[in-house]
Design a protein around this motif. Structure first.
Motif, PDB file in Angstrom:
ATOM      1  N   ASP A  12       0.852  -1.184   0.000  1.00 32.48           N
ATOM      2  CA  ASP A  12       0.000   0.000   0.000  1.00 32.48           C
ATOM      3  C   ASP A  12       0.894   1.242   0.000  1.00 32.48           C
ATOM      4  O   ASP A  12       1.599   1.500   0.966  1.00 32.48           O
ATOM      5  CB  ASP A  12      -0.890  -0.030   1.251  1.00 32.48           C
ATOM      6  CG  ASP A  12      -1.737   1.207   1.436  1.00 32.48           C
ATOM      7  OD1 ASP A  12      -1.796   2.037   0.512  1.00 32.48           O
ATOM      8  OD2 ASP A  12      -2.355   1.339   2.509  1.00 32.48           O
ATOM      9  N   VAL A  13       0.849   2.022  -1.087  1.00 32.57           N
ATOM     10  CA  VAL A  13       1.738   3.180  -1.195  1.00 32.57           C
ATOM     11  C   VAL A  13       1.160   4.439  -0.558  1.00 32.57           C
ATOM     12  O   VAL A  13       1.831   5.474  -0.500  1.00 32.57           O
ATOM     13  CB  VAL A  13       2.071   3.500  -2.669  1.00 32.57           C
ATOM     14  CG1 VAL A  13       2.654   2.287  -3.371  1.00 32.57           C
ATOM     15  CG2 VAL A  13       0.853   4.024  -3.431  1.00 32.57           C
ATOM     16  N   SER A  46       3.578   1.767   2.884  1.00 30.51           N
ATOM     17  CA  SER A  46       4.575   2.828   2.754  1.00 30.51           C
ATOM     18  C   SER A  46       3.958   4.077   3.366  1.00 30.51           C
ATOM     19  O   SER A  46       3.023   4.669   2.815  1.00 30.51           O
ATOM     20  CB  SER A  46       4.936   3.067   1.289  1.00 30.51           C
ATOM     21  OG  SER A  46       6.022   3.975   1.206  1.00 30.51           O
ATOM     22  N   ILE A  87       4.666   9.686  -7.627  1.00 29.97           N
ATOM     23  CA  ILE A  87       3.454   8.926  -7.348  1.00 29.97           C
ATOM     24  C   ILE A  87       2.375   9.924  -6.962  1.00 29.97           C
ATOM     25  O   ILE A  87       2.568  10.722  -6.034  1.00 29.97           O
ATOM     26  CB  ILE A  87       3.654   7.915  -6.208  1.00 29.97           C
ATOM     27  CG1 ILE A  87       4.830   6.983  -6.498  1.00 29.97           C
ATOM     28  CG2 ILE A  87       2.380   7.108  -5.976  1.00 29.97           C
ATOM     29  CD1 ILE A  87       5.208   6.080  -5.328  1.00 29.97           C
ATOM     30  N   TYR A 138       3.216   7.772 -11.712  1.00 30.67           N
ATOM     31  CA  TYR A 138       2.517   6.629 -11.129  1.00 30.67           C
ATOM     32  C   TYR A 138       1.297   7.135 -10.358  1.00 30.67           C
ATOM     33  O   TYR A 138       1.320   8.223  -9.777  1.00 30.67           O
ATOM     34  CB  TYR A 138       3.452   5.838 -10.220  1.00 30.67           C
ATOM     35  CG  TYR A 138       4.609   5.230 -10.978  1.00 30.67           C
ATOM     36  CD1 TYR A 138       4.520   3.945 -11.502  1.00 30.67           C
ATOM     37  CD2 TYR A 138       5.780   5.951 -11.194  1.00 30.67           C
ATOM     38  CE1 TYR A 138       5.575   3.397 -12.226  1.00 30.67           C
ATOM     39  CE2 TYR A 138       6.831   5.413 -11.915  1.00 30.67           C
ATOM     40  CZ  TYR A 138       6.727   4.138 -12.431  1.00 30.67           C
ATOM     41  OH  TYR A 138       7.764   3.601 -13.160  1.00 30.67           O
ATOM     42  N   ASP A 143      -2.051   6.115  -7.670  1.00 33.50           N
ATOM     43  CA  ASP A 143      -2.669   5.108  -6.809  1.00 33.50           C
ATOM     44  C   ASP A 143      -4.073   4.790  -7.319  1.00 33.50           C
ATOM     45  O   ASP A 143      -4.605   5.451  -8.214  1.00 33.50           O
ATOM     46  CB  ASP A 143      -2.645   5.527  -5.332  1.00 33.50           C
ATOM     47  CG  ASP A 143      -3.676   6.566  -4.936  1.00 33.50           C
ATOM     48  OD1 ASP A 143      -4.597   6.851  -5.712  1.00 33.50           O
ATOM     49  OD2 ASP A 143      -3.550   7.106  -3.817  1.00 33.50           O
ATOM     50  N   VAL A 170      -0.509   1.707  -8.770  1.00 33.50           N
ATOM     51  CA  VAL A 170      -0.110   1.089  -7.503  1.00 33.50           C
ATOM     52  C   VAL A 170      -1.270   1.237  -6.533  1.00 33.50           C
ATOM     53  O   VAL A 170      -2.029   2.210  -6.585  1.00 33.50           O
ATOM     54  CB  VAL A 170       1.163   1.761  -6.935  1.00 33.50           C
ATOM     55  CG1 VAL A 170       2.398   1.308  -7.686  1.00 33.50           C
ATOM     56  CG2 VAL A 170       1.055   3.281  -6.975  1.00 33.50           C
ATOM     57  N   THR A 193       4.957  -3.308  -9.108  1.00 35.41           N
ATOM     58  CA  THR A 193       5.349  -1.949  -9.460  1.00 35.41           C
ATOM     59  C   THR A 193       5.801  -1.171  -8.228  1.00 35.41           C
ATOM     60  O   THR A 193       6.827  -0.471  -8.254  1.00 35.41           O
ATOM     61  CB  THR A 193       4.193  -1.221 -10.166  1.00 35.41           C
ATOM     62  OG1 THR A 193       3.823  -1.957 -11.344  1.00 35.41           O
ATOM     63  CG2 THR A 193       4.600   0.193 -10.557  1.00 35.41           C
ATOM     64  N   ALA A 194       5.047  -1.284  -7.138  1.00 33.67           N
ATOM     65  CA  ALA A 194       5.413  -0.584  -5.909  1.00 33.67           C
ATOM     66  C   ALA A 194       6.729  -1.114  -5.348  1.00 33.67           C
ATOM     67  O   ALA A 194       7.562  -0.340  -4.852  1.00 33.67           O
ATOM     68  CB  ALA A 194       4.313  -0.716  -4.866  1.00 33.67           C
ATOM     69  N   LEU A 230       9.842   1.362  -4.665  1.00 33.33           N
ATOM     70  CA  LEU A 230      10.285   1.579  -3.305  1.00 33.33           C
ATOM     71  C   LEU A 230      11.552   0.807  -2.953  1.00 33.33           C
ATOM     72  O   LEU A 230      12.057   0.932  -1.830  1.00 33.33           O
ATOM     73  CB  LEU A 230       9.165   1.189  -2.337  1.00 33.33           C
ATOM     74  CG  LEU A 230       7.870   2.017  -2.479  1.00 33.33           C
ATOM     75  CD1 LEU A 230       6.746   1.368  -1.683  1.00 33.33           C
ATOM     76  CD2 LEU A 230       8.087   3.454  -2.034  1.00 33.33           C
TER      77      LEU A 230
END
Length: 366
Positions: A49-50, A98, A250, A296, A298, A320, A355-356, A360
Motif C-alpha cells: 500500500d503506497v 509505505s 506517485i 505513477y 494510486d 499502484v 510496481t510498488a 520503493l
C-alpha cells in the motif's frame, strides 16, 4: 535504556536488509490464523500500500497541533496505535504499508521545520527498522526551504533507509514546478527514489474555501483531487518532467482529475497558441498527455469502471494500490483491484505488488 538515537544508529546497519518476510520482533501469535493472504492466478502476492498516513504527536506539538482535532485522527499516531494498524492491514490483505505524513509545517520557520522533519523521520525509521516486513516510509522534508529539503531527503534515504519523500501539491504559495524547488527535484532524481504527492489543506481546499461551503465535504472530494490536478499540470506544462526525465512521481487519489480529462490538456495549446509560447505545446517536448506515462497513480478511484478508465489512460504499468489508511475511504482496495475484469492477472499482480516494490526498492519473497 537504549535511546532512540542509539537505536537508529544500530538500525542503520540492518534497516535496509530484511524486507523479505522476517520481523525483528517476530510474528504476532495469532497472525498466521488472522492475516489475509492474497493470490492472483493461484500465486501468492504480497500487497504493498503506497498511500497510508501516520503522525508523530511530539512533532505536531512543535507546531502547536495535536491529534484528536479536525483532520488529525487519533489513530494516525505511531507507534501508539500500531496493533490497530496491523490488525486492519491483516484483515484487508495489506502486507506492507509505505507510510507518509501530510505536511503541516510549510508555514514554519527553518529551525522549527527542521526539528519537525528530523523528529518525524527518526520515528518513521524506528518503526520501519522494528517491523521491516510490514513498513517502509517516505521522508518528510521542509520543502519551503528547498536546499534543506534536498539534504533531508538524502539523509532520509542514506541514513534512515526511507524510500523517498512525501510532499504536498504546492508549497508556500509556489507551484511544485517553480525553479526554487529544482534542487529538491534534482536530488530526488539523483537518488532514484519516488516522490509521493498528496494534497494538503493549505492548497486548493483552503484557497477555494468559500466555493466549497455547504453539504458534501467538497473541500476534500473536489479540493484534494483538484490540488493534485493542478500540481501535476504545472509539472507537465512548466517542463519539470523534461528537466528531470528520470523523476519518479506517485500521485495520490488516482492523480486527481487529470487522467480523466487529459485530452483537454492536449487541445488547450492548439486552441490558444498565444497562451503557449515556444512551440506547439509551449516549451515542453511532448504532447501533454504523453507525460502521464512518467507518473505513477494510486488506485483510489473506488469503482471497477474508474480503475479500467485510469488504466486505459495511463497504462496499468503506472498503477499502484493505495488505501488512505486510517481515513475510512475504503477497506476493500485489494478487492477493488482483484474484481476489475478489464485487468489481466499480470496487471493485478503488478498493481498489488510488483510496481510498488520496484519503485520503493523492496524485495519480498513468498
Amino acid at each position: 535504556m537504549t535511546t532512540r538515537r542509539e537505536f537508529l544508529g544500530q538500525a542503520a546497519g540492518f534497516a535496509g536488509v530484511c524486507f523479505v518476510g522476517c520481523s525483528l520482533l517476530g510474528a504476532r501469535p495469532a497472525e498466521a490464523q488472522t492475516r489475509r493472504t492474497v493470490k492472483v492466478g493461484g500465486k501468492r502476492v504480497k500487497v504493498i500500500d503506497v498511500h497510508a498516513h501516520a503522525a508523530v504527536p511530539e512533532a505536531m506539538e512543535l507546531a502547536g497541533l495535536k491529534l484528536g482535532t479536525g483532520i488529525f485522527r487519533p489513530d494516525l499516531a505511531i507507534p501508539a496505535t500500531l496493533e490497530q494498524r496491523l490488525a486492519a492491514m491483516d484483515a484487508q490483505g495489506i502486507d506492507m504499508e509505505s507510510i507518509s505524513i501530510n505536511p503541516f509545517w510549510y508555514g514554519a520557520d527553518r529551525e522549527v521545520a527542521a526539528k519537525i522533519c528530523q523528529l518525524q523521520n527518526e520515528h518513521l525509521a524506528e518503526l520501519c527498522a522494528t517491523h521491516p516486513d510490514r513498513f517502509v516510509a517516505y521522508a518528510t522534508v521542509a520543502l519551503q526551504f528547498p536546499e534543506l529539503a534536498a539534504d533531508q531527503l538524502e539523509q532520509g534515504v542514506k541514513k534512515y533507509h526511507l524510500r523517498g519523500a512525501a510532499i504536498g501539491g504546492s508549497c508556500a504559495g509556489k507551484e511544485l514546478s517553480d525553479p526554487a524547488f529544482h534542487p529538491f527535484w534534482a536530488k530526488a532524481e539523483a537518488l532514484g527514489v519516488p516522490v509521493f504527492i498528496h494534497p494538503q489543506a493549505s492548497g486548493a481546499p483552503s484557497e477555494l474555501k468559500q466555493r466549497f461551503q455547504g453539504n458534501g465535504y467538497l473541500d476534500n472530494v473536489i479540493g484534494n483531487p483538484l490540488e493534485t490536478t493542478i500540481a501535476l499540470s504545472h509539472l507537465i506544462f512548466d517542463g519539470s518532467f523534461d528537466r528531470f526525465p528520470r523523476l519518479k512521481v506517485i500521485a495520490a487519489h488516482g492523480g486527481g482529475f487529470l487522467p480523466s480529462y487529459a485530452g483537454r490538456w492536449d487541445h488547450g495549446c492548439l486552441t490558444r497558441p498565444d497562451a503557449c509560447p515556444g512551440g506547439a505545446f509551449g516549451p515542453i517536448k511532448k504532447r501533454p498527455s504523453e507525460y502521464l506515462k512518467q507518473i505513477y497513480f494510486d488506485t483510489m478511484v473506488f469503482t471497477a469502471e474508474g480503475l479500467r478508465h485510469l488504466a486505459a489512460e495511463v497504462g496499468a504499468s503506472q498503477l499502484v494500490i493505495g488505501t488512505d489508511y486510517p481515513y475510512p475511504w475504503t477497506t476493500t482496495a485489494v478487492d477493488h483491484v482483484l474484481s476489475t475484469p478489464s485487468l489481466s492477472d499480470a496487471d493485478k499482480a503488478a498493481i498489488l505488488q510488483g510496481t510498488a516494490a520496484k519503485l520503493l526498492g523492496v524485495t519480498m519473497q513468498a
